[in-house]
Design an enzyme around this catalytic site. Structure first.
Site, PDB file in Angstrom:
ATOM      1  N   GLU A  25       1.013  -1.502  -0.572  1.00 38.91           N
ATOM      2  CA  GLU A  25      -0.054   0.272   0.015  1.00 38.91           C
ATOM      3  C   GLU A  25       0.827   1.107   0.646  1.00 38.91           C
ATOM      4  O   GLU A  25       2.025   1.292   0.526  1.00 38.91           O
ATOM      5  CB  GLU A  25      -0.749   0.506   1.010  1.00 38.91           C
ATOM      6  CG  GLU A  25      -1.869   1.631   1.276  1.00 38.91           C
ATOM      7  CD  GLU A  25      -2.851   0.772   2.822  1.00 38.91           C
ATOM      8  OE1 GLU A  25      -2.591  -0.002   3.356  1.00 38.91           O
ATOM      9  OE2 GLU A  25      -3.860   2.418   2.182  1.00 38.91           O
ATOM     10  N   ASN A 175     -12.571  -0.767  -0.301  1.00 37.75           N
ATOM     11  CA  ASN A 175     -11.887  -1.387   0.634  1.00 37.75           C
ATOM     12  C   ASN A 175     -12.499  -1.330   2.230  1.00 37.75           C
ATOM     13  O   ASN A 175     -12.605   0.104   2.391  1.00 37.75           O
ATOM     14  CB  ASN A 175     -10.202  -0.922   0.154  1.00 37.75           C
ATOM     15  CG  ASN A 175      -9.723  -1.578   1.943  1.00 37.75           C
ATOM     16  OD1 ASN A 175      -8.892  -2.968   1.985  1.00 37.75           O
ATOM     17  ND2 ASN A 175      -8.722  -0.792   2.991  1.00 37.75           N
ATOM     18  N   GLU A 176     -12.655  -1.853   3.688  1.00 36.95           N
ATOM     19  CA  GLU A 176     -12.883  -2.151   4.665  1.00 36.95           C
ATOM     20  C   GLU A 176     -14.145  -0.803   4.779  1.00 36.95           C
ATOM     21  O   GLU A 176     -14.201   0.102   5.012  1.00 36.95           O
ATOM     22  CB  GLU A 176     -11.886  -1.050   5.204  1.00 36.95           C
ATOM     23  CG  GLU A 176     -10.810  -2.638   5.034  1.00 36.95           C
ATOM     24  CD  GLU A 176     -10.153  -2.527   6.663  1.00 36.95           C
ATOM     25  OE1 GLU A 176      -9.673  -1.167   6.932  1.00 36.95           O
ATOM     26  OE2 GLU A 176      -8.820  -3.363   7.103  1.00 36.95           O
ATOM     27  N   TYR A 248      -6.473  -9.010  11.158  1.00 32.39           N
ATOM     28  CA  TYR A 248      -4.747  -8.724  12.249  1.00 32.39           C
ATOM     29  C   TYR A 248      -5.223 -10.013  13.704  1.00 32.39           C
ATOM     30  O   TYR A 248      -6.014  -9.701  14.706  1.00 32.39           O
ATOM     31  CB  TYR A 248      -5.072  -7.222  12.310  1.00 32.39           C
ATOM     32  CG  TYR A 248      -4.543  -6.879  10.823  1.00 32.39           C
ATOM     33  CD1 TYR A 248      -3.074  -7.181  10.391  1.00 32.39           C
ATOM     34  CD2 TYR A 248      -5.406  -6.448  10.313  1.00 32.39           C
ATOM     35  CE1 TYR A 248      -3.142  -6.185   9.309  1.00 32.39           C
ATOM     36  CE2 TYR A 248      -5.860  -5.646   9.044  1.00 32.39           C
ATOM     37  CZ  TYR A 248      -4.117  -5.664   8.373  1.00 32.39           C
ATOM     38  OH  TYR A 248      -4.069  -5.431   7.261  1.00 32.39           O
ATOM     39  N   GLU A 299      -5.817  -8.595   3.721  1.00 33.51           N
ATOM     40  CA  GLU A 299      -4.803  -8.340   4.470  1.00 33.51           C
ATOM     41  C   GLU A 299      -5.252  -9.660   5.365  1.00 33.51           C
ATOM     42  O   GLU A 299      -5.684  -9.313   6.754  1.00 33.51           O
ATOM     43  CB  GLU A 299      -5.741  -6.854   5.178  1.00 33.51           C
ATOM     44  CG  GLU A 299      -5.411  -6.091   4.260  1.00 33.51           C
ATOM     45  CD  GLU A 299      -5.817  -4.830   4.371  1.00 33.51           C
ATOM     46  OE1 GLU A 299      -5.444  -4.754   5.669  1.00 33.51           O
ATOM     47  OE2 GLU A 299      -5.916  -3.777   3.822  1.00 33.51           O
ATOM     48  N   GLN A 350       1.765  -6.442   5.819  1.00 34.58           N
ATOM     49  CA  GLN A 350       2.459  -5.786   4.063  1.00 34.58           C
ATOM     50  C   GLN A 350       3.342  -5.731   3.906  1.00 34.58           C
ATOM     51  O   GLN A 350       4.306  -5.963   4.289  1.00 34.58           O
ATOM     52  CB  GLN A 350       1.910  -4.215   4.075  1.00 34.58           C
ATOM     53  CG  GLN A 350       0.924  -4.102   4.673  1.00 34.58           C
ATOM     54  CD  GLN A 350       0.014  -2.604   3.975  1.00 34.58           C
ATOM     55  OE1 GLN A 350       1.191  -1.834   2.466  1.00 34.58           O
ATOM     56  NE2 GLN A 350      -0.614  -1.935   4.307  1.00 34.58           N
TER      57      GLN A 350
END
Ligand code: AHR
Length: 498
Positions: A25, A175-176, A248, A299, A350
């Site tokens: 990103e 995204n999100e 995460y 992610e 990432q």
């Protein structure tokens, strides 16, 4: 003695190579002074990209790279990143309020495609669904994919140096969107997704693979609500290749100074990925019983507190990765292998100078983190047939979590009949000796055993000590039923050629 059986007649199917995907990103130091140093840099580079990183990364055969965000995608205007670099506008990055860094747009569509070509990865472009129009994204697809001269946008691409189309098939739409991507409800997100994907899909029916914003972690209600909304309408005009999941493992102490309790806390959080996948897939079954739609975990990784990386906090979210992160990567990839009937892609977050990174870099400095070695040890699983495993290794328990096996394991059989068994010993202090046997097949053959281990589970690679953690390999004849010692807090890959 612990026993582990590899079950040759039990398989969930082929492990999609895309499960070993990556994510980069425009945030903090991922691109600027990380992946990208610029053509005029003193740092050796290939058309601006750090050569040491390109050389290392391509050895992993990276299947796919997601770009340009993340959250960054939701304010990105692709037109800012094309044309002569010195004329490109400087823009406020989505992350500006965190680090006051502006986006130079030195890396745009052409540079990203060049990086993908250099390392051999397919591009997965995450398009903005929050702050631009559906037409704007359709134009981007046309710019990337149409033959030169057929349309004005394709001619513009050719004039900017790329005569051949980039042929980008994988497109994320949003995204999100439950958070930074517009604070939408699942129903609203599904409607917006349908609006965007219908418009974009009109351009190239059948070739494009769209990924919609899925849940935050274990938010199964989102999956239900999104799928309900999407499936109640003209879904064939708004096809859905995959539903994205972001998961995460939260803060579990200092990245390189964690306690024993925090070691286990982190590994239990990581192991929870299995339940996250099972529960989302179960929710999707109601609307997609034949499993046409995949889970895309675009992610994942550990998210530690800021500031432990070499830039000491200058690069947003940059963190050190220790042996603990390597064990998290190993057990997560084992989980993905064993969900290969539902997970069609995953992208560790990432690639460089950020969360669960494979690389840390700055100026002339460049190191491979322990995570890098895990991807190297596991790459033989890509495209192989997943095999079931039964094991007698003891379970670990922790309040608030389901019990977890102390040795995470996965196996696959490649087209050349070789078998790869990957293991992570979750115990911080106890080696495990395991007898490995094939059921419905044999494990005898020439074995290459690769071990990633350090006596200190906090061990990591830094600019000062770049080779503290590295894998080592040895070869031996392996007979079915032979045993292997899996050191405490280690990752082991056993490749048996027959
Ligand atoms: O990976 C960092 C950020 O985490 C991404 O931009 C966002 O999608 C997620 O919240």
């Amino acid at each position: 003695m612990n026993q582990m059986n590899v079950l040759f007649s039990s398989s969930k199917g082929t492990i999609n190579p895309q499960i070993y995907g990556h994510f980069a990103e425009h945030i903090g130091g991922v691109f600027y002074d990380g992946l990208y140093v610029g053509e005029n840099s003193k740092v050796e580079n290939v058309r601006g990209f750090r050569k040491a990183l390109v050389d290392s990364f391509k050895k992993l055969n990276p299947p796919v790279l997601r770009w340009p965000g993340g959250c960054f995608a939701e304010t990105y205007d692709w037109r800012d990143g094309i044309g002569p670099r010195d004329k490109r506008p400087k823009r406020v990055n989505w992350w500006y309020s965190h680090d006051h860094r502006v986006e130079s747009n030195a890396v745009g569509t052409h540079e990203f495609m060049d990086f993908c070509a250099q390392v051999g990865a397919k591009p997965y472009v995450a398009a903005n669904m929050t702050s631009v129009s559906a037409l704007h994204i359709r134009d981007w697809v046309e710019y990337c994919n149409f033959p030169a001269e057929e349309t004005t946008l394709a001619s513009e691409r050719a004039a900017n140096g790329a005569l051949e189309p980039f042929d980008v098939r994988l497109w994320g739409i949003g995204n999100e969107n439950w958070g930074g991507g517009g604070q939408m409800s699942a129903e609203m997100c599904a409607r917006e997704y349908m609006r965007f994907s219908t418009v974009v899909n009109s351009l190239d029916k059948g070739h494009l693979k769209f990924i919609a914003c899925g849940p935050n972690g274990h938010d199964v209600k989102w999956t239900h609500d999104f799928m309900h909304e999407w499936s109640s309408h003209a879904w064939h005009e708004a096809p859905l290749y995959g539903l994205s999941v972001h998961y995460y493992c939260g803060n579990a102490g200092d990245p390189v100074g964690f306690t024993e309790d925090e070691w286990y806390q982190q590994l239990f959080q990581a192991s929870y990925m299995g339940k996250v996948l099972d529960d989302h897939r179960a929710a999707m079954m109601q609307y997609d019983p034949n499993m046409h739609i995949g889970l895309v975990v675009d992610e994942w990784g550990c998210w530690h507190k800021d500031g432990s990386g070499p830039s000491k906090g200058y690069n947003l979210f940059e963190q050190q990765s220790s042996m603990r992160d390597a064990v998290v990567a190993a057990l997560t990839l084992n989980i993905f292998n064993d969900h290969c009937d539902s997970v069609v892609m995953a992208n560790v977050a990432q690639l460089c100078n950020n969360l669960h990174s494979l690389y840390l870099a700055g100026g002339e400095n460049f190191v491979e983190t322990p995570n890098y070695f895990v991807f190297d040890m596991y790459k033989g699983h890509m495209g192989a047939k997943q095999l079931g495993i039964s094991q007698t290794t003891p379970m670990l328990e922790r309040a608030g979590f389901a019990p977890v096996n102390s040795v995470s394991a996965s196996a696959s059989q490649a087209a050349d009949d070789s078998v790869l068994i990957t293991l992570a010993n979750l115990s911080i202090d106890t080696d495990k000796e395991i007898s490995l046997k094939g059921v419905g097949g044999s494990l005898s053959g020439k074995a290459t055993i690769t071990v990633l281990q350090n006596d200190d589970p906090h061990a990591h690679n830094s600019f000062e000590n770049p080779h503290m953690v590295a894998s080592t390999s040895s070869e031996r004849r392996f007979a079915d039923g032979d045993s292997v010692v899996i050191p405490a807090a280690s990752v082991v890959a056993i490749h048996i050629a027959r």
